[in-house]
Design an enzyme around this catalytic site. Structure first.
Site, mmCIF file in Angstrom:
data_model
loop_
_atom_site.group_PDB
_atom_site.id
_atom_site.type_symbol
_atom_site.label_atom_id
_atom_site.label_comp_id
_atom_site.label_asym_id
_atom_site.label_seq_id
_atom_site.Cartn_x
_atom_site.Cartn_y
_atom_site.Cartn_z
ATOM 1 N N ASP A 77 -21.623 12.351 22.280
ATOM 2 C CA ASP A 77 -20.840 11.184 21.900
ATOM 3 C C ASP A 77 -20.250 11.407 20.503
ATOM 4 O OD1 ASP A 77 -19.950 8.502 22.169
ATOM 5 O OD2 ASP A 77 -21.727 7.742 21.133
ATOM 6 N N VAL A 237 -22.531 1.971 25.399
ATOM 7 C CA VAL A 237 -23.364 0.927 24.808
ATOM 8 C C VAL A 237 -24.391 1.603 23.905
ATOM 9 C CG1 VAL A 237 -24.990 -0.960 25.253
ATOM 10 C CG2 VAL A 237 -23.137 -0.513 26.879
HETATM 11 ZN ZN LIG Z 1 -18.098 5.308 20.404
#
Ligand SMILES: [Zn+2]
Length: 290
Positions: A77, A237
């Site tokens: 990420d 999330v």
């Molecule tokens: Zn992000």
């Protein structure tokens, strides 16, 4: 990964991407997915990956995949450099999010295209399927609870014309877009989505690109549902899981200050994270979509 997102696109639901940096949070995410028979994406940011260890994260995910038979995808990420992308791929990650959104538009294109071409080389050499997500637009905030109000400017949003140009010039599989979303939870403002802009982006890109929404924490449920109808297939999330973990931990330490057994201290955090993930899986519509 492609298969999982393709099926989500066809079935009009989204797959949650949940961040972790410890083994018990990963387990809580996997247990939630297992109970609801849902595909899942588990992610580490550069910092989270450094804490748990990228090779170790990949080994844990491999063990969970083996143990549960679930499609669990391990994703980097917000990788910020080719170096961290290389590290993740060497460790065994299945998906890469390269975030060049802080760069100028041309730099973002050049760097993202270089990542796509590096990943393509790896795919061919080792016969591995790795998906690349690019990012376009200015995503504000960070994965925490913000006291100040959120102010998103019109120029922060992803432009449909740029999105089309970006995808054509970089060859990314997925695109993280900014349509009123932000990282974190904002106590003083409502994080509403610009659904009209999302429809325009969808129109410009067609079905060949997977659309991704970051900052899934703190967005009204109705907006999330509409965004999925309009083509969002991956929703990230992080903050809501962090908050659940922290609240559970503080409560436990206050109530039982002499408890020293880690798995007992961490039990309420584990349960809280798991229940947030279950809520999100239901909201995103991926329950039973194996
Ligand atoms: Zn992000």
């Amino acid at each position: 990964m492609k298969e999982v997102l393709k099926r989500a696109q066809e079935g009009q639901y989204a797959v949650g991407s949940f961040n972790f940096s410890t083994a018990e949070v990963l387990k809580a995410i996997v247990m939630a997915a297992k109970e609801l028979n849902s595909p899942t994406i588990v992610s580490t940011s550069e910092g989270e990956g450094e804490f748990i260890g990228m090779a170790e994260a990949a080994a844990l995910v491999g063990a969970w995949r083996h143990g549960t038979k679930l499609p669990i995808i391990l994703n980097l990420d917000h990788g910020k450099s080719l170096e961290s992308v290389k590290k993740a791929i060497e460790a065994g990650y299945d998906a890469i999010h390269f975030d060049g959104s802080a760069m100028s538009y041309d730099e973002n294109i050049a760097n993202t295209a270089a990542i796509v071409s590096y990943v393509k080389g790896i795919k061919e050499k080792f016969d591995r399927e790795i998906i690349v997500e690019g990012e376009l637009g200015y995503l504000r905030g960070s994965s925490s609870v913000h006291e100040e109000a959120l102010e998103i400017k019109p120029e922060d949003l992803t432009s449909p014309e740029q999105a089309k140009d970006f995808v054509e010039r970089t060859g990314v599989d997925s695109l993280a877009i900014v349509i009123g979303n932000a990282h974190g939870i904002f106590l003083k403002s409502e994080e509403g989505l610009n659904l009209e802009r999302l429809a325009q982006i969808r129109e410009a890109l067609g079905e060949k690109v997977f659309l991704v929404l970051h900052g899934g924490s703190g967005i009204p449920e109705d907006d999330i549902k509409k965004a999925i109808e309009l083509g969002i297939v991956k929703i990230n999330v992080n903050t809501e899981l962090r908050v659940a973990y922290q609240v559970g931990l503080v409560k436990e330490l206050k109530e039982k200050p002499t408890e020293t057994t880690p798995y007992k201290i961490l039990a309420p955090s584990f349960d809280a994270v798991k229940s947030v993930v279950k809520e999100k899986i239901k909201l995103f519509g991926s329950e039973g979509k194996l």
